[in-house]
Each structure stands twice: as C-alpha cells, then as structure tokens.
Design an enzyme around this catalytic site. Structure first.
Site, short mmCIF file in Angstrom:
data_model
loop_
_atom_site.label_atom_id
_atom_site.label_comp_id
_atom_site.label_asym_id
_atom_site.label_seq_id
_atom_site.Cartn_x
_atom_site.Cartn_y
_atom_site.Cartn_z
CB VAL A 248 10.30 5.94 -5.56
CG1 VAL A 248 11.15 4.74 -5.17
CG2 VAL A 248 9.78 6.65 -4.30
CG HIS B 73 6.55 2.95 -8.53
ND1 HIS B 73 7.81 3.53 -8.65
CD2 HIS B 73 5.69 3.96 -8.34
CE1 HIS B 73 7.69 4.84 -8.51
NE2 HIS B 73 6.41 5.13 -8.35
NE ARG C 144 -3.75 -2.20 2.34
CZ ARG C 144 -4.70 -2.58 1.48
NH1 ARG C 144 -5.03 -1.78 0.48
NH2 ARG C 144 -5.31 -3.74 1.62
CG ASP C 145 1.49 5.51 -2.34
OD1 ASP C 145 2.03 5.51 -3.45
OD2 ASP C 145 1.66 6.43 -1.49
CG HIS D 189 1.21 5.00 -8.74
ND1 HIS D 189 1.28 5.58 -7.49
CD2 HIS D 189 2.34 5.38 -9.39
CE1 HIS D 189 2.40 6.28 -7.39
NE2 HIS D 189 3.05 6.17 -8.54
CG ASN E 76 3.66 8.99 -11.97
OD1 ASN E 76 2.81 9.21 -12.82
ND2 ASN E 76 3.40 8.98 -10.68
#
Ligand code: AMP
Length: 114
Positions: free
Chosen positions: A96, A100, A29-30, A102, A87
């Site tokens: 980061v 990744h 989880r973010d 999202h 992103n």
C-alpha cells in the site's frame, strides 16, 4: 499523489477498526494480522513511501512514531516490547503506497525477518 485504500479509510469511505486518531495521525488494526497486536499508524497527509519523505515531513513522521509508542504504553505492552516496521517498495514488501508504520506485539517476534 495517487489515492490508496488508506485514503479511503481516512475519509471513512471504507470501514476500519480505528484505535487512535488525532489531527495528523490515524491508527487502525491490520486486516491480516501477523501478531496478536498488529496496528498500522499512518500520517493523514499521504506520503507514498519513505523514499518520498522530505525534511518538511520530519515532524509528521515523528508524530507517527510517537503515536505508536504512546499506544504501546497505553495498551500495556511497551515494557515487554514490540516491533515497528516501515516497508519500502518491492523488496521491502510494501503493498500500500501510503507510508505506514506497522506496530507488532503480543508475542516474541523472530529476527532476522525472512
Ligand atoms: P505493506 O505490505 O507494508 O504495504 O502493508 C500493508 C498492510 O495493509 C498489510 O499488512 C495489509 O494486511 C494491510 N491492509 C490492506 N488493506 C487493509 C484494510 N482495508 N484495512 C486494514 N489493513 C489493511
């Protein structure tokens, strides 16, 4: 390739709310959720940005995306829908530098993004 906070999460050096793991992919989880569901799916083998991905990474990137889709089905929001975002670099809002995906869900998301 430089280590990141996500490398520390993979190695369990810092805590994270991990929701999925297999040999190649980790999802957690973010920390700063932008929707009721906000999970990050990462390849365990780090790739800094999408710009750095090569044809050899195609299967791994596919696994990351399919893990996100499986999670959406299992959690019951696949039919309502969700958004996946990668992103890239400064204009993409990447902070980061470990690629990744999202996964955002749980409410109707606006489009286009700001
Ligand atoms: P991006 O801006 O696309 O690079 O996304 C990085 C995301 O990582 C942001 O949404 C952050 O909230 C999230 N994040 C940063 N550190 C952590 C952490 N330790 N655990 C979970 N999520 C994190």
């Amino acid at each position: 390739m430089g280590d990141t906070i996500f490398g520390k999460i993979i190695r369990r050096e810092i805590p994270a709310d991990i929701v999925y793991e297999d040999d190649d992919v980790l999802a957690f989880r973010d920390l700063n959720p932008q929707a009721p569901v906000h999970v990050l799916f990462i390849p365990k083998q780090p790739i800094a940005t999408l710009n750095d991905a090569t044809p050899e990474d195609a299967a791994l990137l596919g696994k990351v995306l399919l893990a996100a889709a499986d999670y959406a089905r299992q959690e019951g929001f696949a039919q309502d829908g969700y958004r996946t975002v990668i992103n890239c670099n400064t204009h993409g809002g990447q902070t980061v530098y470990h690629l990744h995906v999202h996964l955002l869900a749980g409410r109707r998301l606006s489009w286009p993004p700001g």
